[in-house]
Design a protein around this motif. Structure first.
Motif, short mmCIF file in Angstrom:
data_model
loop_
_atom_site.label_atom_id
_atom_site.label_comp_id
_atom_site.label_asym_id
_atom_site.label_seq_id
_atom_site.Cartn_x
_atom_site.Cartn_y
_atom_site.Cartn_z
N LEU A 26 8.25 8.85 0.50
CA LEU A 26 7.85 8.29 -0.70
C LEU A 26 8.80 7.31 -1.19
O LEU A 26 8.34 6.07 -1.66
CB LEU A 26 7.60 9.17 -1.84
N HIS A 29 8.66 4.00 0.59
CA HIS A 29 7.58 3.30 0.37
C HIS A 29 7.32 2.93 -0.99
O HIS A 29 5.95 3.63 -1.28
CB HIS A 29 6.41 3.63 1.32
N PRO A 30 7.88 2.62 -2.06
CA PRO A 30 7.58 2.69 -3.45
C PRO A 30 6.33 1.51 -3.58
O PRO A 30 6.44 0.48 -2.88
CB PRO A 30 8.92 2.31 -3.97
N GLU A 31 5.83 1.74 -4.70
CA GLU A 31 4.66 0.74 -5.26
C GLU A 31 4.54 0.82 -6.52
O GLU A 31 4.75 1.93 -7.20
CB GLU A 31 3.35 1.26 -4.65
N GLU A 36 -0.58 1.97 -6.48
CA GLU A 36 0.03 2.85 -5.55
C GLU A 36 -1.35 3.30 -4.56
O GLU A 36 -1.47 4.50 -4.46
CB GLU A 36 0.23 4.19 -6.52
N THR A 39 0.52 5.22 -1.52
CA THR A 39 0.97 6.44 -2.14
C THR A 39 -0.23 7.47 -2.38
O THR A 39 -0.03 8.65 -1.92
CB THR A 39 1.71 6.22 -3.55
N MET A 82 3.34 8.78 -10.13
CA MET A 82 3.65 8.18 -8.63
C MET A 82 4.27 6.81 -8.62
O MET A 82 4.56 6.35 -7.79
CB MET A 82 2.33 8.06 -7.95
N ASP A 83 4.32 6.19 -9.66
CA ASP A 83 4.66 4.47 -9.62
C ASP A 83 6.17 4.47 -9.50
O ASP A 83 6.85 5.18 -9.95
CB ASP A 83 3.93 3.86 -10.64
N HIS A 104 11.88 3.49 -6.31
CA HIS A 104 11.52 4.64 -7.24
C HIS A 104 12.92 4.86 -7.80
O HIS A 104 13.80 5.92 -7.47
CB HIS A 104 11.21 6.04 -6.25
N ASP A 109 9.07 9.50 -6.99
CA ASP A 109 8.80 10.25 -5.87
C ASP A 109 9.22 11.63 -5.72
O ASP A 109 8.72 12.51 -4.90
CB ASP A 109 9.95 9.32 -4.79
N THR A 112 6.05 13.57 -7.37
CA THR A 112 5.12 13.61 -6.53
C THR A 112 5.24 14.56 -5.21
O THR A 112 4.55 15.48 -5.08
CB THR A 112 4.70 12.06 -6.19
#
Length: 410
Positions: A26, A29-31, A36, A39, A82-83, A104, A109, A112
């Protein structure tokens, strides 16, 4: 229930490496907020592997139920956001962000992956407890209007309705293995302020020919602080800060307008409303008295966050069982904001802080910085503790009459 404690700790220790792996994926691969998509797909796949039936909600949110015996008899909810943030990571680690300018940096992360760890632990123990644990994976905590508000609007606190909601958040000021908690009012409301002061620009050598908005803006910034120093009850925390001022003139050019951005925060909704009115009157009246015009936009943000005292007392007692009383720290009020506050305004809720600093002092960077990271031990403590808190809270509840079919349609 106490007989489950050593077993749960063993399961949490055994699953720690997997939780670290999930967190590193996570983190790499942040969003950004409400983007997301990958994610949410990753979370959904992980939950399905555990035999759960995750459902989408609120753009990129995910909700799943872990059902024990008599699943409709009692329900608690656990929330993770999650963001990520628009920050360029500076850590040189194998799991460094692969998305330029996104990181993140607030530990979502960790939240989550921790809640995914809780799902793993509770599915292994589902024959050992009664009731249902609702898992809420929330998008968009970092930006208005906040994913929590959208999920609540879409019914996340219904079908089944949890008696309480628990949330945890990383806290680098505490070492991994400790948590911080506070009953009652804990975090502030937050409102965004956008001011435009309009005058008449011109040559800096001829001020008598102009109406200087820079001077008006300066008076406004100073005068506005009286909202806190003279209008607010001195026993009520309030913060008014201006962090952005743009007067796009030059050394010899007075601009036509000045643009200002700021924030107002407090721990009382009535005073919050009164402060908005005071601020509007001040901005309009002072500018008018100086011959200028001030337009004020207040973007209403999150409410204040209140930890329900009785629930928080139960959470603290359960945390002391799991971690030891010496590792449960009383927190002070904090004027930062969190959209978990929407849960606390809608139902019984408790939001606590998970220590993430290493014993040797590493990983002490604050959240929202490009060097934020956490000690791996927190990824063993976080899921195990949260699972224990959920189990203890379920056991404390009186059974309610909710059908199995209702629980299946969350």
């Amino acid at each position: 229930m106490q007989h489950l404690l050593p077993r749960l700790k063993e399961l949490a220790a055994a699953a720690a490496a997997e939780t670290v792996t999930l967190r590193q994926h996570l983190h790499a691969h942040p969003e950004l907020s409400f983007q997301e998509f990958n994610t949410a797909a990753f979370v959904t796949e992980q939950l399905r592997r555990l035999g759960l039936n995750p459902q989408p909600m609120a753009t990129t949110g995910v909700v799943a139920l872990v059902e024990g015996r008599n699943p409709g008899s009692r329900v608690v909810a656990l929330r993770a956001d999650m963001d990520a943030l628009p920050i360029q990571e500076q850590n040189e680690v194998s799991y460094k962000s692969t998305n330029p300018g996104v990181m993140h940096a607030c530990g979502h992360d960790v939240h989550t992956s921790s809640l995914l760890g809780v799902a793993r632990l509770l599915t292994q123990l589902r024959d050992e407890f009664e009731g249902t644990v609702k898992l809420i994976f929330q998008p968009g905590e970092e930006v208005l209007p906040g994913g929590a508000s959208l999920m609540i609007q879409e019914g996340v606190l219904e079908n089944p309705a949890p008696a309480s909601v628990l949330g945890q958040h990383v806290f680098p000021m505490l070492p991994a293995g400790q948590i911080g908690i506070r009953p009652g009012r804990y975090m502030a409301s937050t409102d965004e302020l956008y001011l435009t002061v309009r005058g008449k620009g011109g040559h800096g050598a001829m001020p008598e020919m102009n109406l200087d908005p820079v001077l008006v803006a300066a008076h406004l910034i100073v005068a506005a602080q009286q909202l806190v120093s003279r209008r607010a009850n001195p026993k009520l925390p309030s913060v008014l800060s201006f962090g952005k001022v743009i007067a796009n003139g030059a050394t010899n050019v007075i601009p036509n307008e000045v643009y200002i951005e700021g924030t107002f925060r407090t721990l009382n909704e009535q005073w919050r409303e009164e402060a908005h009115q005071h601020l509007r009157r001040l901005c309009e009246g002072l500018a008018d008295s100086m011959g200028a015009v001030c337009e004020l936009e207040i973007r209403r943000g999150y409410p204040y966050l209140e930890n329900e005292p009785q629930l928080t007392a139960r959470v603290r007692a359960a945390a002391e069982e799991y971690l030891g009383a010496e590792n449960v720290i009383e927190l002070d009020q904090w004027m930062a904001a969190e959209d978990f506050a929407y849960f606390s305004q809608a139902t019984s809720a408790c939001f606590y802080r998970l220590g993430t600093r290493a014993a040797d002092g590493r990983h002490a960077s604050s959240v929202h910085t490009p060097t934020f990271d956490v000690d791996a031990h927190a990824l063993e403590v976080g899921p195990g503790l949260m699972a224990w808190l959920a189990l203890k809270e379920l056991a404390s509840l009186e059974p309610v009459t909710v059908t199995h079919s209702e629980a299946a349609h969350a």
